[in-house]
Design a protein around this motif. Structure first.
Motif, PDB file in Angstrom:
ATOM      1  N   MET A 132      -2.526  12.618   6.864  1.00  0.00           N
ATOM      2  CA  MET A 132      -2.190  11.367   6.176  1.00  0.00           C
ATOM      3  C   MET A 132      -3.300  10.941   5.220  1.00  0.00           C
ATOM      4  N   SER A 133      -4.537  10.930   5.692  1.00  0.00           N
ATOM      5  CA  SER A 133      -5.629  10.439   4.849  1.00  0.00           C
ATOM      6  C   SER A 133      -5.933  11.387   3.700  1.00  0.00           C
ATOM      7  N   SER A 134      -5.641  12.666   3.882  1.00  0.00           N
ATOM      8  CA  SER A 134      -5.817  13.608   2.776  1.00  0.00           C
ATOM      9  C   SER A 134      -4.903  13.238   1.614  1.00  0.00           C
ATOM     10  N   ILE A 135      -3.671  12.863   1.923  1.00  0.00           N
ATOM     11  CA  ILE A 135      -2.724  12.449   0.886  1.00  0.00           C
ATOM     12  C   ILE A 135      -3.166  11.137   0.252  1.00  0.00           C
ATOM     13  N   ILE A 136      -3.579  10.178   1.080  1.00  0.00           N
ATOM     14  CA  ILE A 136      -4.054   8.891   0.543  1.00  0.00           C
ATOM     15  C   ILE A 136      -5.245   9.129  -0.387  1.00  0.00           C
ATOM     16  N   GLY A 137      -6.161   9.998   0.039  1.00  0.00           N
ATOM     17  CA  GLY A 137      -7.328  10.309  -0.777  1.00  0.00           C
ATOM     18  C   GLY A 137      -6.953  10.957  -2.093  1.00  0.00           C
ATOM     19  N   ARG A 138      -6.014  11.880  -2.048  1.00  0.00           N
ATOM     20  CA  ARG A 138      -5.574  12.561  -3.274  1.00  0.00           C
ATOM     21  C   ARG A 138      -4.948  11.573  -4.253  1.00  0.00           C
ATOM     22  N   GLU A 139      -4.075  10.721  -3.742  1.00  0.00           N
ATOM     23  CA  GLU A 139      -3.408   9.756  -4.611  1.00  0.00           C
ATOM     24  C   GLU A 139      -4.411   8.766  -5.196  1.00  0.00           C
ATOM     25  N   SER A 140      -5.366   8.331  -4.397  1.00  0.00           N
ATOM     26  CA  SER A 140      -6.372   7.369  -4.860  1.00  0.00           C
ATOM     27  C   SER A 140      -7.296   7.984  -5.903  1.00  0.00           C
ATOM     28  N   ARG A 141      -7.764   9.190  -5.590  1.00  0.00           N
ATOM     29  CA  ARG A 141      -8.703   9.848  -6.522  1.00  0.00           C
ATOM     30  C   ARG A 141      -8.050  10.155  -7.861  1.00  0.00           C
ATOM     31  N   SER A 142      -6.744  10.372  -7.854  1.00  0.00           N
ATOM     32  CA  SER A 142      -6.058  10.711  -9.100  1.00  0.00           C
ATOM     33  C   SER A 142      -6.081   9.559 -10.098  1.00  0.00           C
ATOM     34  N   VAL A 143      -6.200   8.316  -9.626  1.00  0.00           N
ATOM     35  CA  VAL A 143      -6.283   7.179 -10.539  1.00  0.00           C
ATOM     36  C   VAL A 143      -7.718   6.694 -10.695  1.00  0.00           C
ATOM     37  N   GLY A 144      -8.668   7.400 -10.096  1.00  0.00           N
ATOM     38  CA  GLY A 144     -10.081   7.101 -10.295  1.00  0.00           C
ATOM     39  C   GLY A 144     -10.764   6.380  -9.161  1.00  0.00           C
ATOM     40  N   ILE A 145     -10.052   6.090  -8.085  1.00  0.00           N
ATOM     41  CA  ILE A 145     -10.661   5.399  -6.945  1.00  0.00           C
ATOM     42  C   ILE A 145     -11.512   6.377  -6.147  1.00  0.00           C
ATOM     43  N   THR A 146     -12.753   5.978  -5.866  1.00  0.00           N
ATOM     44  CA  THR A 146     -13.679   6.858  -5.148  1.00  0.00           C
ATOM     45  C   THR A 146     -14.262   6.205  -3.894  1.00  0.00           C
ATOM     46  N   SER A 147     -13.732   5.045  -3.532  1.00  0.00           N
ATOM     47  CA  SER A 147     -14.257   4.345  -2.361  1.00  0.00           C
ATOM     48  C   SER A 147     -13.105   3.659  -1.642  1.00  0.00           C
ATOM     49  N   ALA A 148     -12.977   3.934  -0.343  1.00  0.00           N
ATOM     50  CA  ALA A 148     -11.877   3.389   0.451  1.00  0.00           C
ATOM     51  C   ALA A 148     -12.422   2.509   1.564  1.00  0.00           C
ATOM     52  N   MET A 149     -11.953   1.278   1.630  1.00  0.00           N
ATOM     53  CA  MET A 149     -12.377   0.369   2.691  1.00  0.00           C
ATOM     54  C   MET A 149     -11.510   0.593   3.929  1.00  0.00           C
ATOM     55  N   SER A 150     -11.642   1.747   4.477  1.00  0.00           N
ATOM     56  CA  SER A 150     -10.881   2.175   5.659  1.00  0.00           C
ATOM     57  C   SER A 150     -11.578   3.421   6.207  1.00  0.00           C
ATOM     58  N   PRO A 151     -11.341   3.749   7.484  1.00  0.00           N
ATOM     59  CA  PRO A 151     -10.411   3.159   8.428  1.00  0.00           C
ATOM     60  C   PRO A 151     -11.047   2.000   9.197  1.00  0.00           C
ATOM     61  N   VAL A 152     -10.212   1.324   9.998  1.00  0.00           N
ATOM     62  CA  VAL A 152     -10.681   0.290  10.920  1.00  0.00           C
ATOM     63  C   VAL A 152     -10.989   0.958  12.261  1.00  0.00           C
ATOM     64  N   LEU A 153     -12.233   0.898  12.678  1.00  0.00           N
ATOM     65  CA  LEU A 153     -12.665   1.514  13.937  1.00  0.00           C
ATOM     66  C   LEU A 153     -12.974   0.474  15.013  1.00  0.00           C
ATOM     67  N   ASP A 154     -12.447  -0.721  14.827  1.00  0.00           N
ATOM     68  CA  ASP A 154     -12.637  -1.755  15.845  1.00  0.00           C
ATOM     69  C   ASP A 154     -11.945  -1.360  17.149  1.00  0.00           C
ATOM     70  N   VAL A 155     -12.618  -1.619  18.257  1.00  0.00           N
ATOM     71  CA  VAL A 155     -12.007  -1.490  19.585  1.00  0.00           C
ATOM     72  C   VAL A 155     -11.251  -2.787  19.835  1.00  0.00           C
ATOM     73  N   SER A 156      -9.919  -2.705  19.870  1.00  0.00           N
ATOM     74  CA  SER A 156      -9.086  -3.905  19.902  1.00  0.00           C
ATOM     75  C   SER A 156      -8.503  -4.108  21.293  1.00  0.00           C
ATOM     76  N   ARG A 157      -9.030  -5.086  22.025  1.00  0.00           N
ATOM     77  CA  ARG A 157      -8.628  -5.311  23.415  1.00  0.00           C
ATOM     78  C   ARG A 157      -7.971  -6.676  23.615  1.00  0.00           C
ATOM     79  N   ASP A 158      -7.762  -7.413  22.545  1.00  0.00           N
ATOM     80  CA  ASP A 158      -7.135  -8.728  22.646  1.00  0.00           C
ATOM     81  C   ASP A 158      -5.910  -8.757  21.734  1.00  0.00           C
ATOM     82  N   PRO A 159      -4.695  -8.677  22.308  1.00  0.00           N
ATOM     83  CA  PRO A 159      -3.489  -8.596  21.477  1.00  0.00           C
ATOM     84  C   PRO A 159      -3.174  -9.870  20.713  1.00  0.00           C
TER      85      PRO A 159
END
Length: 814
Positions: A132-159
């Motif tokens: 999935m992220s390979s595709i997101i990266g390819r699509e982003s880089r094709s328009v010139g984006i070189t920095s992604a504010m992802s992924p979220v690595l928070d440990v989420s224990r409160d729903p």
């Protein structure tokens, strides 16, 4: 040619050469960000504005994908105009990093929209995160984006926390494995990842976004820092984002104990630590730890932040603090080194432009849409089934509920549709909870009459009237992404009757009578219930937290009214978080947990209901019975949770571990749980040795067999616990897993290569060690169902493994 301009030179040499010739103003510029609105005038990229504002360069333009909401070619053209200025018209020719939120898709026109991160985690297949992220990266880089504010690595224990859907759930090992694959594949496309939110952002008091985090040093590192450290050491993570929240009296970005001591000294992280959107401004106007915004920038820089986003207004002033002697220039240099290292690493100096001729072919394809649907299908979790599923062919199906005929509701936040909604709301002065952009819009409103258009209005100025009409048509946008409603998808398989019944939140029950009538005229009722997600008019998202785990609005009443017809009821649960569906668990025939499956939700769920797809998803979090149980998570420490109190199983009535007096204390659904249309059996647990050195490893193997009549997937899960420490340890912790596909009657052997360096903890002297003692090994299909158990002795001296941790248990299937 200088060294920094020679691509054949080592990155470190290039960085030092460039840094040596930079003025103070040029250095500080690299630490600052701005919004794309800053370079737009009269709907176009303005060279005049670029020269006026950024003659010394700029670190990054954040939320850059907003330039592409109507057309990928437009953003690609803007990229080349912007980069041409920075490369050719600034003294040193340093390209600007173009930054986007890439959580579950490049969030603009032409990008593939994927299911939420919670769906991805529910597949328990990290390789899908990489695809999935390979595709997101390819699509982003094709328009010139070189920095992604992802992924979220928070440990989420409160729903209750509204951003749960952005995470990979509650377990640090599952999160680490998903994050590692996501980051490796994204960065392989030349797009740097910024993992967020460092640290313990999801563990806030009351489940409220950006509230205080009460946490000790032991748990901060062992649980919450582990996914970040794993991503840095195994995936080469380029950057992290500091969370808004307070730990021990200070926001993380100003907290030297977290941003310097823990991150740099303990974790040895070499990459960039950026602020979250307007986090430094909030240190002044929200947390009140500085006399003004400028001083907040000074505090943040000394505290450990490298860069400020979205607009670096306070960091631009750091030059004055250096000149006045209040800030050591070495602190500027350390951050500039990190920023330049990332720019060199992702190839920005060699390839700053968009290859416009290839933009269209790099956007969403049939293959990427198929992957989105595949992830959605593999993420569906069957929580209950009395045999009604899969539905028989030829039956009449009533499709009821607010999600049944919606294209938008199954799509998560931080996606293209969510950005369109945010832009519309921002222009029309609606309530937008997107930190950073909303803060800049608020600042502009306060200064009304003193400047140009605000960020929302400026961005809208680039669109033609036809493009605005196109963006107004949300269903049209989603149809282009391949979306179909659940009703439409089920109509391809069954005789369908539809009734909405109620809205998501609205309290009106006017639609109940039609819904009941529709159910009475059908053989089975499928109720599509739950919440929705984004920044505007939603039940969950950033700044959209809950105080209840009940179904929103009058959905529970609708469910009970339909169930009263006596017809079998199948419940589909959508939303950015879980619900405590106790009544449904006792009274309906089947429950599917769908989360936010994306534009292909209708097809994916219809395929599960019809039996075309056998559900194999597993819960990446614990589902409470009631909000009063929160926080509730499987790997609680011994003596502090539902399954391991000192006298929990003694039958004695004591003041310890007695449980709640008004209800059960165990979860409604356990971590790792999920049913299938077939059955499985685990057997023959074997250890390679019953004695394992504290610095050694053990091979844990077992057999898994499909004992049913359908092909299907089972997730074999390895857990451990430890006896022998002088500190309290978790009752169990996930150490390995693998999703195995099996034909009817087929049997396979699963082998886990478990290194002891994966099992470290802080002892009573705060040494991070593996110690002699008893290692309890459990293998099963959820945190509760663990039929296979053995133990091994850990022998030898205690092993101090700080700096030598293992994060991944290799798994082999044959």
């Amino acid at each position: 040619m200088r060294i920094y301009q020679d691509k054949n030179q080592p990155i470190e040499s290039r960085v030092e050469d460039l840094l040596s010739i930079m003025t103070l103003e040029e250095k500080v510029a690299q630490l600052c960000g701005d919004l794309p609105a800053s370079v737009i005038e009269d709907g176009k990229v303005s060279k005049k504005k670029l020269k006026e504002k950024f003659s010394d360069g700029l670190g990054r333009i954040t939320q850059y994908s907003m330039l592409g909401l109507s057309n990928p070619d437009r953003i690609a053209a803007a990229t080349n105009e912007i980069q041409e200025f920075f490369v050719k018209e600034t003294r040193l020719g340093i390209p600007v990093a173009l930054q986007s939120e890439n959580l579950c898709g490049y969030p603009a026109a032409g990008g593939t929209v994927f299911p939420s991160m919670l769906n991805l985690a529910s597949t328990w297949q990290p390789e899908l995160a990489g695809e999935m992220s390979s595709i997101i990266g390819r699509e982003s880089r094709s328009v010139g984006i070189t920095s992604a504010m992802s992924p979220v690595l928070d440990v989420s224990r409160d729903p209750r926390w509204g951003r749960t859907y952005e995470t990979f759930g509650e377990d640090p090992y599952l999160i680490s494995q998903m994050g590692i694959e996501y980051i490796k594949s994204m960065q392989a496309q030349g797009v740097s990842c910024i993992a967020k939110h460092f640290l313990a952002y999801a563990e806030t008091q009351g489940g409220l976004n950006a509230a205080i985090t009460r946490m000790n040093d032991r748990e901060l590192y062992e649980i919450f820092a582990t996914p970040f450290e794993a991503a840095a050491n195994e995936a080469g993570l380029d950057a992290m984002m500091a969370s808004y929240s307070e730990i021990n009296g200070l926001p993380v970005g100003a907290n030297k104990d977290i941003a310097r001591k823990l991150l740099r000294d303990v974790m040895k992280f070499k990459g960039v630590l950026t602020s979250d959107g307007a986090a430094i401004l909030k240190m002044f106007n929200y947390y009140h730890i500085s006399k003004d915004y400028m001083e907040a920038g000074l505090i943040a820089k000394k505290g450990g932040l490298d860069t400020e986003i979205p607009v670096g207004a306070s960091f631009r002033n750091l030059t004055n603090y250096v000149k006045s002697g209040d800030l050591d220039e070495a602190l500027i240099d350390e951050s500039v080194r990190r920023v330049l290292t990332v720019k060199f690493k992702c190839g920005l100096f060699e390839n700053p432009y968009s290859e416009r001729t290839n933009v269209s072919i790099n956007m969403a394809t049939r293959e990427s849409q198929e992957l989105s649907q595949k992830i959605a299908e593999k993420s569906i979790i069957m929580l209950k089934n009395d045999g009604i599923l899969p539905l028989n062919k030829g039956i009449k199906v009533a499709v009821i509920g607010p999600h049944a005929e919606s294209l938008r509701y199954p799509v998560s936040g931080y996606t293209y549709p969510a950005y369109i909604e945010m832009m519309h709301a921002g222009v029309n002065n609606g309530a937008v909870t997107f930190n950073g952009i909303a803060d800049e819009a608020a600042k502009h409103k306060e200064e009304k009459g003193k400047g140009p258009l605000g960020p929302f209005e400026t961005m809208f100025s680039i669109f033609t009237e036809d493009e605005i009409k196109q963006l107004d048509d949300m269903n049209g946008v989603l149809r282009k992404a391949g979306a179909a409603t659940l009703k439409e998808a089920l109509e391809e398989c069954f005789d369908v009757k539809y009734a909405e019944g109620c809205k998501i939140i609205d309290r009106s029950t006017d639609g109940f009578a039609e819904a009941v009538k529709t159910a009475e005229e059908s053989d089975v009722a499928v109720l599509a219930l739950g919440g929705n997600c984004g920044w505007v008019n939603v039940t969950g998202g950033e700044g959209k937290d809950r105080s209840s785990l009940d179904l929103p609005g009058v959905q529970q009443q609708l469910l009970e009214a339909v169930a009263a017809t006596g017809k079998p009821v199948v419940v589909i649960l959508y939303g950015p978080g879980c619900f405590g569906v106790n009544w449904a668990d006792k009274n309906v025939s089947a429950i599917l947990q769908a989360w936010m499956p994306g534009p292909h939700a209708g097809k994916a769920i219809a395929n599960v209901l019809s039996g075309k797809v056998n559900p194999g998803g597993k819960l990446p979090l614990t589902v409470p019975r009631h909000v009063g149980q929160v926080p509730l998570y499987y790997n609680h420490r011994i003596g502090s949770g539902y399954c391991s109190g000192a006298d929990a199983n003694s039958g004695a009535s004591t003041i310890f571990s007695g449980g709640y007096v008004d209800g059960p204390d165990d979860p409604l659904y356990h971590f790792g749980f999920g049913l299938s249309y077939t059955s499985f059996e685990l057997s023959d647990l074997i250890l390679s040795s019953n004695e394992v050195p504290t610095n050694g490893e053990v091979i844990v193997s077992c057999k898994v067999k499909n004992t049913g009549t359908r092909s299907g997937d089972e997730v074999v899960q390895l857990y451990t616990s430890f006896s022998g420490a002088h500190v309290i340890r978790p009752n169990k912790q996930l150490c390995g897993f693998i999703r195995v596909s099996l034909e009817p009657g087929e049997e396979k052997t699963v082998s886990f290569d478990l290194k002891m360096a994966q099992l470290g903890y802080y002892n009573e002297d705060m040494e991070f060690v593996v110690e002699p003692g008893t290692l309890n090994i459990m293998v099963g299909t959820s945190a509760k169902e663990l039929p296979l158990k053995l133990s091994a002795k850990l022998v030898g001296e205690k092993a101090n493994i700080m700096g030598a941790r293992s994060y991944t248990c290799r798994v082999f299937v044959n």
